[in-house]
Motif scaffolding. Structure first.
Motif, short mmCIF file in Angstrom:
data_model
loop_
_atom_site.label_atom_id
_atom_site.label_comp_id
_atom_site.label_asym_id
_atom_site.label_seq_id
_atom_site.Cartn_x
_atom_site.Cartn_y
_atom_site.Cartn_z
N ASN A 49 0.88 -11.55 8.45
CA ASN A 49 0.01 -11.39 9.62
C ASN A 49 -0.13 -12.76 10.28
OD1 ASN A 49 -0.61 -8.70 9.02
ND2 ASN A 49 -2.55 -9.20 8.03
N LYS A 106 -1.27 -5.92 7.89
CA LYS A 106 -1.81 -5.77 6.55
C LYS A 106 -3.32 -5.67 6.67
CE LYS A 106 0.10 -9.59 5.30
NZ LYS A 106 0.34 -10.80 4.52
N PRO A 107 -3.94 -4.73 5.98
CA PRO A 107 -3.56 -4.16 4.69
C PRO A 107 -2.60 -2.98 4.74
CG PRO A 107 -5.73 -3.39 5.26
CD PRO A 107 -5.31 -4.36 6.34
N SER A 108 -2.09 -2.62 5.92
CA SER A 108 -1.06 -1.59 5.97
C SER A 108 0.19 -2.11 5.26
CB SER A 108 -0.72 -1.28 7.43
OG SER A 108 0.49 -0.56 7.51
N ARG A 132 -4.22 -12.72 -0.77
CA ARG A 132 -5.45 -12.16 -0.22
C ARG A 132 -5.57 -10.68 -0.57
NH1 ARG A 132 -8.02 -15.07 3.50
NH2 ARG A 132 -8.67 -13.21 4.64
N GLU A 134 -5.97 -8.15 1.25
CA GLU A 134 -5.17 -7.27 2.11
C GLU A 134 -3.69 -7.27 1.71
OE1 GLU A 134 -6.27 -10.87 4.78
OE2 GLU A 134 -7.28 -9.65 3.30
N ASP A 135 -3.23 -8.30 1.02
CA ASP A 135 -1.86 -8.31 0.49
C ASP A 135 -1.74 -7.29 -0.64
OD1 ASP A 135 -1.09 -10.39 2.24
OD2 ASP A 135 -1.79 -11.90 0.83
N GLN A 137 -3.65 -4.70 -1.04
CA GLN A 137 -3.79 -3.38 -0.42
C GLN A 137 -2.49 -2.96 0.27
OE1 GLN A 137 -7.15 -4.21 2.05
NE2 GLN A 137 -8.62 -4.05 0.37
N ALA A 138 -1.80 -3.90 0.90
CA ALA A 138 -0.53 -3.58 1.56
C ALA A 138 0.51 -3.12 0.54
CB ALA A 138 -0.02 -4.79 2.35
#
Length: 163
Positions: A49, A106-108, A132, A134-135, A137-138
């Motif tokens: 990101n 991200k988090p996608s 992080r 969100e990483d 979660q991605a």
């Protein structure tokens, strides 16, 4: 195996952690570990990101310069596969609020999925490494293994490199 890495805070010093956006500093052990992965036939890619662009702090050109410098500093080829999301749902620059672009952020796990599809890897052949939440979660969204950068570049990485 496909190893996908976050950029800031994972491979290079994160500018949000006191670094300078234009100055690229590889974090300790990154150059060696990336070379080791490539030497045994693994593929290395980046998914990052870069939402500061959506707020006008930097430009896409600034990112391209930073990316080329990061690839050089990390001793990676200029054609290393990279996916980047400049979008953010609350961006101050309207064109970066596009819902389709924001969906890749991200988090996608969409950037990771794009890399797998383009490079011919399945989820069970892919690991995402980041720093992080969100990483993490991605990786879960993309249904791939995840490892925190501190563990991957520390003592725990050998267990995954053998796969």
């Amino acid at each position: 195996m496909l190893y996908v890495f976050d950029l800031d805070g994972t491979l290079i010093q994160g500018y949000m952690d006191g670094g300078d956006y234009a100055h690229v500093q590889p974090l300790p052990g990154r150059i060696e570990k990336l070379a080791e992965l490539r030497a045994v036939g693994h593929t290395v890619a980046i998914a990052t990101n870069q939402g500061g662009i959506a707020f006008g702090y930097n430009s896409e050109g600034d990112f391209k310069t930073k990316l080329l410098e990061a690839l050089r500093a990390l001793k990676l080829a200029r054609d290393t596969p990279v996916k980047v999301c400049f979008h953010h749902s609350t961006a101050s620059i309207e064109r970066y609020r596009d819902p389709e672009g924001c969906a890749r952020r991200k988090p996608s796990g969409l950037m990771i999925k794009e890399l797998m599809q383009e490079l011919g890897y399945s989820a069970d052949q892919t690991m995402y490494v980041g720093d992080r939440p969100e990483d993490d979660q991605a990786a879960a969204h993309a249904e791939v293994a995840f490892m925190w950068e501190r563990d991957f570049f520390g003592l725990g990485a050998e267990n995954f490199m053998a796969r």
